[in-house]
Design an enzyme around this catalytic site. Structure first.
Site, PDB file in Angstrom:
ATOM      1  N   ASP A  10       0.859  -1.177   0.000  1.00  0.00           N
ATOM      2  CA  ASP A  10       0.000   0.000   0.000  1.00  0.00           C
ATOM      3  C   ASP A  10       0.904   1.239   0.000  1.00  0.00           C
ATOM      4  O   ASP A  10       2.127   1.151   0.128  1.00  0.00           O
ATOM      5  CB  ASP A  10      -0.951  -0.036   1.212  1.00  0.00           C
ATOM      6  CG  ASP A  10      -2.204   0.774   0.949  1.00  0.00           C
ATOM      7  OD1 ASP A  10      -3.247   0.492   1.556  1.00  0.00           O
ATOM      8  OD2 ASP A  10      -2.147   1.681   0.101  1.00  0.00           O
TER       9      ASP A  10
HETATM   10  C1  GLC Z   1      -4.397   4.147  -0.361  1.00  0.00           C
HETATM   11  C2  GLC Z   1      -5.294   2.994   0.046  1.00  0.00           C
HETATM   12  C3  GLC Z   1      -5.378   1.912  -0.988  1.00  0.00           C
HETATM   13  C4  GLC Z   1      -5.217   2.517  -2.367  1.00  0.00           C
HETATM   14  C5  GLC Z   1      -3.797   3.031  -2.470  1.00  0.00           C
HETATM   15  C6  GLC Z   1      -3.524   3.704  -3.814  1.00  0.00           C
HETATM   16  O1  GLC Z   1      -3.692   4.601   0.751  1.00  0.00           O
HETATM   17  O2  GLC Z   1      -5.044   2.374   1.301  1.00  0.00           O
HETATM   18  O3  GLC Z   1      -6.646   1.257  -0.814  1.00  0.00           O
HETATM   19  O4  GLC Z   1      -5.451   1.545  -3.366  1.00  0.00           O
HETATM   20  O5  GLC Z   1      -3.480   3.928  -1.417  1.00  0.00           O
HETATM   21  O6  GLC Z   1      -4.302   4.863  -3.930  1.00  0.00           O
END
Ligand code: GLC
Length: 727
Positions: A260
């Site tokens: 993430d």
């Molecule tokens: C965010 C979220 C995740 C998302 C990623 C990219 O922090 O936790 O669900 O897909 O970053 O935007």
């Protein structure tokens, strides 16, 4: 060309910078979804030091950067472009929690397919979806993004969404790689506070939070994203046991693991890494292939490699998985196929029609006293009031990044379009969050002139989703005072009040449910929200949504869910020493699965055959359903089981199926549900699946309220044992 030779040749030729580039995903600036913002990536792309991008869309922009990578970098490896396509792309469907209310796998797959088509036309090749975090805590804002409170439902959604996003050929121009997230057990964050530590039992992990991910893997999901959170002190981004051993070795997942946003660097904040190099080492060892936005692999792995903390073979294994995914997506052979041609107007119009239909079916009619809905034809003057009555941009809800608010239909516009002959009066009364109540008198004046009052209340779009936990998950600002004033005036005038709740979570509003004549959960319905709401209020569509989360009476009941174990002193009003509160009942305000329609359904004649079943048998459950109402409507019937006596105490209800039947007024039909007996195995003392002989209750009905379920039984037999004759 044989792709394995291509990939092996590339790995052989790649420098360390180029390898780590393939393990790096950097954000472009077309959306902001995390705390770290990248600069311009052009030079790094040409140097092969960035191989993947997120938060970029638009065929022109994508192809421009793709051309840089292919034509100006040394090896010409195509970029992987990823985006949060969570509930539609430019055309928005209901937020996932609202779409779960359809209880319709075909619809879930169809909207995913349509969203993928639209995102692919924007040059996107990977969707950070489906989000599969089971949530039993409305304080947690990310409940809006997920499948609700039940693992079996989560597993159905997982399979449907992966099939919809990926189709059956990842190299097709409208297919995207799906990313099952956030692995695993993100939902039970401490006190519902986003990103907080998670500490649950191994059993809860396996019974509740893993099943949706197992279903996604079974459906062939291309990638998985670990959660930000730690599980009992081990951050998921560095969790060797759950990433490498369980996911890869046991569940056989051989796809890509993408961290993430900045999560690898945040291993230092977790307190398990002293520096970026150590953080990168932990993540790589755990099996994380792509570093999203931490730059930990680019900056941290060279030193780790030098120190022998990681091996080139481990780096190559990650690079191989990333290149294999790019190959499967057809990015090597047809890097510009996604976005090659703009979509037709007809395709976009069809998608809007689908968005309207799905939005109407996501609406959950929670209360409908005296059948005030659908609005009678005699209702000629409507007061449409509240902060969400004319708020089209809020209708997209959280994660509506590429949505086009200018094209959204709000409630006011939807009703005016549906009722051109009626007089639709409007005033907002109060803001969503504001303290100003000076607008209330104007709304009270409208009540006098109206035949019915539609109150549009709830949260702003950014009050759920990521980093949006609420300690008081109720109506914010001055909305309660406002609604109470309107209800009091309407009562004096003898006018019905219909309350529509816009929310990314169940809201704690018992006082509103008690007093309003009708209450609907409209979640965040997307681009066609207003038209969908008008379709339901006018009766052109009978509401059929069923809530995928329990609605608490009080925040103090949270976590609240139907799948609880009985405990040794289950609630019993005849005994003081039982599990209960002094100040509220144990039961939710509305149980999982609750949702009214414009029909009136009665179930009867539950039949469970055969009476005895072995593990390989199929149990058939039939029930008669009658529509005693005055309108055609669709009923959803749930199938629960309860294993009263087992080696491990089993939940009071376990969801194992559902079916739907549409009936004319006065019509009776028979619904048949099939249940493989193997679904009645559970995790024994050793957390391994076990199929235990004994009696299982089969419970069928409209929601997870035992008092409303028809109960039958089936006797499970061990494979070699003859049926036990009932005494
Ligand atoms: C965010 C979220 C995740 C998302 C990623 C990219 O922090 O936790 O669900 O897909 O970053 O935007």
């Amino acid at each position: 060309m044989d792709h394995m030779s291509r990939i092996e040749m590339l790995i052989r030729d790649m420098t360390l910078v180029e390898k780590l580039g393939q393990l790096t995903m950097t954000a472009a600036g077309y959306a902001v979804t995390g705390p770290v913002i990248a600069g311009d990536s052009t030079d790094a792309i040409k140097a092969g030091a960035i191989g993947n991008l997120l938060n970029l869309f638009g065929a022109g922009h994508v192809h421009e950067l793709q051309r840089l990578a292919i034509e100006e970098s040394r090896l010409g490896i195509p970029l992987l472009i990823a985006f949060d396509v969570i509930h539609g792309h430019r055309t928005l469907f209901p937020v996932p929690l609202g779409e779960a209310a359809l209880f319709d796998p075909d619809a879930w797959a169809l909207t995913a397919r349509e969203a993928s088509r639209e995102a692919a036309a924007d040059g996107i090749a990977m969707a950070f979806a489906p989000m599969l975090d089971v949530s039993r805590d409305p304080r947690w804002g990310r409940s809006a993004e997920g499948p609700g409170e039940d693992p079996w439902l989560g597993a159905q959604i997982a399979g449907a969404k992966v099939r919809g996003i990926q189709g059956d050929d990842l190299s097709a121009g409208e297919a995207l790689a799906a990313v099952a997230k956030h692995y695993c057990a993100y939902g039970p964050v401490t006190a519902g506070r986003d990103y907080a530590s998670v500490d649950i039992s191994e059993r809860c992990l396996h019974e509740v939070h893993l099943p949706p991910f197992a279903a996604a893997i079974a459906a062939g999901v291309a990638a998985i994203m670990p959660a930000f959170t730690d599980l009992a002190g081990i951050p998921m981004t560095a969790h060797v046991g759950l990433l490498r051993r369980l996911l890869r070795d046991q569940l056989g997942f051989d796809g890509v693991i993408v961290s993430d946003y900045n999560a690898i660097a945040e291993l230092m904040r977790h307190g398990v890494a002293a520096n970026l190099s150590q953080a990168a080492t932990l993540a790589l060892k755990a099996g994380v292939d792509i570093d999203m936005m931490a730059n930990a692999y680019r900056l941290g792995l060279p030193a780790a490699l030098q120190a022998g903390a990681v091996t080139m073979a481990e780096i190559d294994a990650a690079v191989r998985r990333v290149l294999t995914l790019k190959e499967r997506l057809g990015l090597f052979d047809q890097p510009y196929q996604r976005g090659a041609a703009p979509e037709s107007g007809a395709a976009r119009a069809d998608r809007r029609r689908l968005a309207r239909s799905v939005a109407a079916r996501a609406i959950v009619l929670l209360k409908n006293a005296n059948d005030v809905l659908p609005l009678a034809p005699s209702v000629r003057r409507l007061a449409v009031a509240g902060p969400l009555a004319d708020a089209p941009s809020e209708m997209g809800g959280p994660w509506s990044l590429a949505g086009e608010p200018a094209t959204h239909v709000g409630v006011l516009a939807g009703l005016r379009a549906a009722l051109p002959e009626s007089e639709i009066l409007h005033a907002s009364g109060v803001g969503i969050l504001a303290d100003d109540v000076s607008g209330i008198p104007q709304v009270l004046d409208l009540c006098a002139a109206a035949d019915a009052i539609i109150l549009c209340l709830g949260e702003a779009a950014d009050m759920s989703g990521e980093a949006a936990s609420r300690a008081h998950p109720d109506l914010p600002g001055q909305q309660r005072a406002f609604a109470q004033a309107v209800i009091d005036r309407a009562r004096m005038l003898g006018k019905p009040v219909v309350a529509i709740l816009f929310c990314g979570r169940p809201l704690v509003v018992p006082w509103l449910v008690e007093q309003a004549d009708a209450v609907l959960a409209a979640w965040f319905l997307g681009s066609e929200a207003g038209n969908a709401i008008a379709d339901v209020l006018t009766g052109s569509v009978s509401p059929s949504g069923r809530t995928p989360m329990s609605w608490p009476r009080a925040t103090g009941q949270i976590p609240i869910f139907f799948g609880q174990r009985p405990g040794g002193r289950p609630a019993d009003s005849s005994d003081h020493f039982r599990s209960r509160y002094l100040d509220v009942p144990n039961e939710p305000l509305f149980p999982f699965g609750h949702g009214l329609s414009y029909g009136r359904f009665a179930l009867s004649k539950l039949r469970v055959t055969p009476p005895h079943a072995r593990q390989g048998d199929l149990i058939e459950v039939r029930v008669d359903v009658a529509n005693d109402g005055a309108r055609i409507a669709q009923e959803t019937v749930f199938l629960f089981t309860h294993d009263r006596i087992a080696t491990v105490a089993r939940p009071l209800l376990e969801l194992k199926g559902f079916g739907k039947i549409e009936l004319q007024p006065g019509e009776t039909g028979t619904l048949t549900l099939s249940l493989p007996a193997s679904e009645l195995s559970f995790l024994g003392l050793d957390l391994q699946p076990v199929f235990e002989p004994g009696e299982i209750e089969i419970l069928v009905g409209p929601c997870a309220d035992r008092s409303r379920l028809l109960v039958g039984t089936v006797q499970l037999l061990a494979d070699d044992r003859p049926p036990v004759c009932s005494s």
